[in-house]
Write a protein that holds these residues in place. Sequence first.
Motif, PDB file in Angstrom:
ATOM      1  N   ALA A 367      22.044  10.241  -2.196  1.00  0.00           N
ATOM      2  CA  ALA A 367      23.161  10.024  -3.117  1.00  0.00           C
ATOM      3  C   ALA A 367      24.483  10.457  -2.493  1.00  0.00           C
ATOM      4  N   GLU A 368      24.479  11.626  -1.852  1.00  0.00           N
ATOM      5  CA  GLU A 368      25.711  12.116  -1.231  1.00  0.00           C
ATOM      6  C   GLU A 368      26.128  11.240  -0.056  1.00  0.00           C
ATOM      7  N   SER A 369      25.149  10.726   0.685  1.00  0.00           N
ATOM      8  CA  SER A 369      25.448   9.829   1.802  1.00  0.00           C
ATOM      9  C   SER A 369      26.124   8.548   1.313  1.00  0.00           C
ATOM     10  N   LEU A 370      25.598   7.962   0.233  1.00  0.00           N
ATOM     11  CA  LEU A 370      26.178   6.737  -0.317  1.00  0.00           C
ATOM     12  C   LEU A 370      27.566   7.002  -0.906  1.00  0.00           C
ATOM     13  N   ARG A 371      27.717   8.140  -1.574  1.00  0.00           N
ATOM     14  CA  ARG A 371      29.021   8.473  -2.150  1.00  0.00           C
ATOM     15  C   ARG A 371      30.084   8.638  -1.065  1.00  0.00           C
ATOM     16  N   GLN A 411       8.758   6.568   5.872  1.00  0.00           N
ATOM     17  CA  GLN A 411       9.394   5.623   6.795  1.00  0.00           C
ATOM     18  C   GLN A 411      10.883   5.925   7.009  1.00  0.00           C
ATOM     19  N   GLY A 412      11.391   6.926   6.304  1.00  0.00           N
ATOM     20  CA  GLY A 412      12.811   7.251   6.425  1.00  0.00           C
ATOM     21  C   GLY A 412      13.696   6.166   5.848  1.00  0.00           C
ATOM     22  N   LYS A 413      13.181   5.492   4.816  1.00  0.00           N
ATOM     23  CA  LYS A 413      13.932   4.378   4.216  1.00  0.00           C
ATOM     24  C   LYS A 413      13.905   4.500   2.696  1.00  0.00           C
ATOM     25  N   LEU A 426      13.536  -3.100   1.810  1.00  0.00           N
ATOM     26  CA  LEU A 426      13.329  -1.756   2.349  1.00  0.00           C
ATOM     27  C   LEU A 426      14.380  -1.504   3.427  1.00  0.00           C
ATOM     28  N   LEU A 427      15.226  -0.486   3.237  1.00  0.00           N
ATOM     29  CA  LEU A 427      16.377  -0.287   4.112  1.00  0.00           C
ATOM     30  C   LEU A 427      16.582   1.187   4.425  1.00  0.00           C
ATOM     31  N   THR A 428      17.292   1.446   5.544  1.00  0.00           N
ATOM     32  CA  THR A 428      17.755   2.797   5.837  1.00  0.00           C
ATOM     33  C   THR A 428      18.960   3.098   4.947  1.00  0.00           C
ATOM     34  N   ALA A 429      19.393   4.334   4.928  1.00  0.00           N
ATOM     35  CA  ALA A 429      20.543   4.714   4.102  1.00  0.00           C
ATOM     36  C   ALA A 429      21.785   3.926   4.498  1.00  0.00           C
ATOM     37  N   GLU A 431      21.875   0.966   6.052  1.00  0.00           N
ATOM     38  CA  GLU A 431      21.675  -0.432   5.678  1.00  0.00           C
ATOM     39  C   GLU A 431      21.829  -0.618   4.168  1.00  0.00           C
ATOM     40  N   ALA A 432      21.370   0.372   3.397  1.00  0.00           N
ATOM     41  CA  ALA A 432      21.493   0.299   1.941  1.00  0.00           C
ATOM     42  C   ALA A 432      22.957   0.268   1.518  1.00  0.00           C
ATOM     43  N   ALA A 433      23.783   1.097   2.167  1.00  0.00           N
ATOM     44  CA  ALA A 433      25.212   1.116   1.850  1.00  0.00           C
ATOM     45  C   ALA A 433      25.843  -0.246   2.103  1.00  0.00           C
ATOM     46  N   ASP A 434      25.532  -0.852   3.251  1.00  0.00           N
ATOM     47  CA  ASP A 434      26.073  -2.176   3.576  1.00  0.00           C
ATOM     48  C   ASP A 434      25.579  -3.227   2.586  1.00  0.00           C
TER      49      ASP A 434
END
Length: 449
Positions: A367-371, A411-413, A426-429, A431-434
């Motif tokens: 959550a903090e990474s996306l924010r 899987q770190g995703k 299924l995405l990394t953090a 990739e999820a942001a993008d």
Amino acid sequence: MERIKPRTLSGFMELLPGKQMQFERMVDILRTTYGLYGFAPLDTPAIEDAQILLAKGGGETEKQIYRFQKGDSDLALRFDLTVPLAKYVALHYNDLAFPFRRFQISKVYRGERAQRGRFREFYQADIDVIGDGKLDILNEAEIPAIIYRVFTGFGLSRFQIRVNNRKILNGFYAMQALQEQSGDVMRTVDKLEKIGPENVRKILTVDLSIPEEKADAVLKFISIQGTNAEVLTALEGYRGNNELFDKGLDELQAVTKNLSAFGVPEDNFAVDLTIARGLDYYTGTVYETTLLDHPEIGSVCSGGRYDDLAGYYTDRPLPGVGISIGLTRLFYVLDEQGLLNPALPSAPADVLILPMTEDLAPAISLAESLRSNGIRVQLYGEQKKFKQKMSYADKLGVPFVILLGEDELMQGKCTVKNMVSGQQVLLTAEEAADHIFAGKYAGPVILEK
């Protein structure tokens, strides 16, 4: 304990979260647009000394104002944003740089009869440019550019900014020896679209006892139409008969001359001799903006030039020019007409994270990474069944849900689900942001029909 039935007072608007998000989007557009033109934000108190607010008011203002006593103080709620601005400029004159450019988007209060589309508490969105002694005509020419950018920012193209100059009107009525009746004449002319020229003529000749030839001259004058260039050419035929008229025509020409440089298309701007605005308040250029496909809404943005902003509070001449948008009424009418974009995101978050394990640390970190990437995130920590969690996401209207379970953690995703299409990836953090950014909808607030 006796229960009190919850209710909202008549004339006061409360919105559900989705509608409030749409309203806030309009406010964001206004703030951004006003900022582009160098206007500073201002917030004046909602409560003022009643003497301050009523200094420029009349009997009608005193009837509508919310006034109350607190101890020995005679207080009142502001009924517009212009009178508090006048007080502010007079009070802080020595600390301000002139021309002073401010915008204010705030609530005002009027105790008038509540009716459809009219409120007792409502937002106004104002801009004003205040000069010290003088104020160049360039400021009056820039106002239509600001109006144009605001309404195109809302998503509209079918609107028209109608402009006139009070000096032209006052000068023309002086030519007809009607200066003593000019206020009544302009109020009558203002009804032209509603009652038609014949009824206007009847009021002029019968109710106001104006000679027929002068009434015909008035109707001929206000019926001048065509392109802006054609209207200005027609007005040149009246030049030389009145000094005030000539000055107003020079100002109107200066305003129209700069429109193309400011990027305002001819289709969105028209010289209209029927526009008068505040009979005693405005002294030069006046503006009214209408939606061409919805004339029943009336003016959605109006204002103009005034010569003495703060005459009741200081002896310094402080001329200005400004416009005001009745934002609450505009929003209400647009919603009623079905013009608010239903596809505009109305959720308080772009993504809802659903932790599926007891260890919440990975979900908090995600959550903090996306924010940090500018994505609005809500972290759901309630211990409920999966179906209830998804039902909450649906009701909230979030465009994306992130599922974070044991498989994803190994899987770190994370699994990102599009709540509209139902697609899951299924995405990394990173990739999820993008992915979330790419799927965010950034359409207009208003849809034209």
